[in-house]
Design a protein around this motif. Sequence first.
Motif, PDB file in Angstrom:
ATOM      1  N   ASP A  91      17.175   3.656  92.039  1.00  0.00           N
ATOM      2  CA  ASP A  91      16.464   2.404  91.672  1.00  0.00           C
ATOM      3  C   ASP A  91      17.493   1.240  92.218  1.00  0.00           C
ATOM      4  O   ASP A  91      17.181   0.072  91.649  1.00  0.00           O
ATOM      5  N   ASP A  92      18.437   1.593  92.992  1.00  0.00           N
ATOM      6  CA  ASP A  92      19.689   0.615  93.171  1.00  0.00           C
ATOM      7  C   ASP A  92      20.494  -0.075  92.203  1.00  0.00           C
ATOM      8  O   ASP A  92      20.824  -1.323  92.428  1.00  0.00           O
ATOM      9  N   ASN A  93      20.376   0.729  91.102  1.00  0.00           N
ATOM     10  CA  ASN A  93      21.440  -0.037  90.138  1.00  0.00           C
ATOM     11  C   ASN A  93      22.748   0.487  90.664  1.00  0.00           C
ATOM     12  O   ASN A  93      22.962   1.588  91.105  1.00  0.00           O
ATOM     13  N   VAL A  94      23.778  -0.279  90.382  1.00  0.00           N
ATOM     14  CA  VAL A  94      25.279   0.026  90.641  1.00  0.00           C
ATOM     15  C   VAL A  94      26.041   0.171  89.558  1.00  0.00           C
ATOM     16  O   VAL A  94      25.965  -0.567  88.590  1.00  0.00           O
ATOM     17  N   TYR A  95      26.714   1.277  89.653  1.00  0.00           N
ATOM     18  CA  TYR A  95      27.792   1.735  88.501  1.00  0.00           C
ATOM     19  C   TYR A  95      28.842   1.560  89.106  1.00  0.00           C
ATOM     20  O   TYR A  95      29.242   2.330  90.040  1.00  0.00           O
ATOM     21  N   VAL A  96      29.972   1.129  88.223  1.00  0.00           N
ATOM     22  CA  VAL A  96      31.227   0.829  88.639  1.00  0.00           C
ATOM     23  C   VAL A  96      32.151   1.493  87.303  1.00  0.00           C
ATOM     24  O   VAL A  96      32.063   0.865  86.221  1.00  0.00           O
ATOM     25  N   ALA A  97      33.110   1.996  87.830  1.00  0.00           N
ATOM     26  CA  ALA A  97      34.180   2.682  86.906  1.00  0.00           C
ATOM     27  C   ALA A  97      35.311   1.592  86.705  1.00  0.00           C
ATOM     28  O   ALA A  97      35.894   0.989  87.752  1.00  0.00           O
ATOM     29  N   SER A  98      35.552   1.208  85.435  1.00  0.00           N
ATOM     30  CA  SER A  98      36.691   0.499  85.161  1.00  0.00           C
ATOM     31  C   SER A  98      37.842   1.202  84.809  1.00  0.00           C
ATOM     32  O   SER A  98      37.847   1.574  83.443  1.00  0.00           O
ATOM     33  N   TYR A  99      38.653   1.344  85.617  1.00  0.00           N
ATOM     34  CA  TYR A  99      39.862   2.633  85.433  1.00  0.00           C
ATOM     35  C   TYR A  99      40.828   2.060  84.429  1.00  0.00           C
ATOM     36  O   TYR A  99      41.071   2.649  83.181  1.00  0.00           O
ATOM     37  N   SER A 100      41.080   0.899  84.123  1.00  0.00           N
ATOM     38  CA  SER A 100      42.016  -0.064  83.111  1.00  0.00           C
ATOM     39  C   SER A 100      41.382  -0.152  81.784  1.00  0.00           C
ATOM     40  O   SER A 100      41.948   0.037  80.655  1.00  0.00           O
ATOM     41  N   ASP A 101      39.929  -0.108  81.594  1.00  0.00           N
ATOM     42  CA  ASP A 101      39.279  -0.247  80.591  1.00  0.00           C
ATOM     43  C   ASP A 101      38.557   0.991  79.997  1.00  0.00           C
ATOM     44  O   ASP A 101      38.050   0.753  78.729  1.00  0.00           O
ATOM     45  N   ASP A 102      38.666   1.888  80.698  1.00  0.00           N
ATOM     46  CA  ASP A 102      37.995   3.287  80.110  1.00  0.00           C
ATOM     47  C   ASP A 102      36.781   3.284  79.908  1.00  0.00           C
ATOM     48  O   ASP A 102      35.970   3.768  78.805  1.00  0.00           O
ATOM     49  N   LEU A 103      35.851   2.683  80.633  1.00  0.00           N
ATOM     50  CA  LEU A 103      34.286   2.327  80.635  1.00  0.00           C
ATOM     51  C   LEU A 103      33.710   2.342  82.098  1.00  0.00           C
ATOM     52  O   LEU A 103      34.433   2.281  83.158  1.00  0.00           O
ATOM     53  N   ILE A 104      32.260   2.489  82.001  1.00  0.00           N
ATOM     54  CA  ILE A 104      31.601   2.466  83.199  1.00  0.00           C
ATOM     55  C   ILE A 104      30.498   1.353  83.049  1.00  0.00           C
ATOM     56  O   ILE A 104      29.846   1.273  81.899  1.00  0.00           O
ATOM     57  N   TYR A 105      30.477   0.298  83.840  1.00  0.00           N
ATOM     58  CA  TYR A 105      29.475  -0.531  83.908  1.00  0.00           C
ATOM     59  C   TYR A 105      28.145  -0.339  84.694  1.00  0.00           C
ATOM     60  O   TYR A 105      28.413   0.511  85.438  1.00  0.00           O
ATOM     61  N   LYS A 106      26.974  -0.762  84.218  1.00  0.00           N
ATOM     62  CA  LYS A 106      25.662  -0.620  85.067  1.00  0.00           C
ATOM     63  C   LYS A 106      25.500  -1.916  85.376  1.00  0.00           C
ATOM     64  O   LYS A 106      25.181  -2.816  84.592  1.00  0.00           O
ATOM     65  N   PHE A 107      25.069  -1.987  86.633  1.00  0.00           N
ATOM     66  CA  PHE A 107      24.506  -3.428  87.166  1.00  0.00           C
ATOM     67  C   PHE A 107      23.115  -3.271  87.747  1.00  0.00           C
ATOM     68  O   PHE A 107      22.895  -2.300  88.500  1.00  0.00           O
ATOM     69  N   THR A 108      22.309  -4.079  87.497  1.00  0.00           N
ATOM     70  CA  THR A 108      21.043  -3.989  88.085  1.00  0.00           C
ATOM     71  C   THR A 108      20.995  -4.531  89.535  1.00  0.00           C
ATOM     72  O   THR A 108      21.932  -5.030  89.641  1.00  0.00           O
ATOM     73  N   PRO A 109      20.106  -4.505  90.158  1.00  0.00           N
ATOM     74  CA  PRO A 109      20.100  -5.172  91.624  1.00  0.00           C
ATOM     75  C   PRO A 109      20.486  -6.632  91.542  1.00  0.00           C
ATOM     76  O   PRO A 109      20.809  -7.054  92.414  1.00  0.00           O
TER      77      PRO A 109
END
Length: 312
Positions: A91-109
């Motif tokens: 669905d074109d959502n973008v997932y980004v790992a934050s290596y330094s904050d130990d989490l994963i973000y999800k971004f809508t298009p």
Amino acid sequence: MKHFEHTILLCLLAVPCLLALCPHTALSATTVPLKLYSGLNSPVGIGFDSKRNLYIAEWGAGKVTRIAASGKRSTFADSLNGPSGLAIDKDDNVYVASYSDDLIYKFTPSGQRSFFAQGLATPAGLSFDEKGNLLVANRQTNEILSFSPDLKRQTIATGLQTPVGAVITSRGNYFVSNINGGITLVTPDQKARTINSQLVRPGPGITIDTSDHAYVVDYGSTTVYRIDLTGNLVLIADDLPSPAGITLNNEALYVATWGDGAIYKIDLPKNHKFQNWTYKSAKRIGGHNTYLKIRKPVDSWERNNSLLIRRN
């Protein structure tokens, strides 16, 4: 602030000292990489959406850059802490790992941000399986994790050697790139074994084609290799300054290079049969026969608090 350590990498002398047959190495350069974009700040994860927008996680800038098919650049997300792996769902959502904050973000298009997963331990590379589960290389715990769309967490593999990237094959096997431990194959019953230890420092950039061949960057060298389920290697491209990220799109590989802050395109010939060579002489290092040429890499990650070389 997390602590990092420097890694000393040795240059090898070209002196054969051991004769042995190499069961894996198959080398054949196929094309010269074409530099498409430059001026990036330590790019790592990259991926395309359905509209052919290219997204790039810029570790050094703390942001995700979007490059449209027309070449126009824009900042898709900023104020990130150590963005490393990046993956895009159907669905074109973008997932980004934050290596330094130990989490994963999800971004809508449109760029709306939310937390997808927290409480991780230096997540690096990200990818999706065909069911929409997000695979996460959880470097510090030496695990590969899977998160379903409804956030059910599953451990795919444990006891790895600093995993930084993973992809799944059509039959449920997993290729895992380990920055300190070569390439691991994990079977559907979660049994892991090293199938190749000849790359210098396999990076988070790993992707897979429809024939279940994986393509992996060797950050410790300047190369991109193709690897099959038995561990055989084919050299795809060379002379890439510290390649870190990779994605496959329309019969071409796109590689993010940490060393010069650029994106390169590598065309893959259709129905191309790679020519193979077998090396008979090797240099014995650390209990392994090393058949590939090894260079001292650009040490940018070590100088700039590398996302992959870290003191636990």
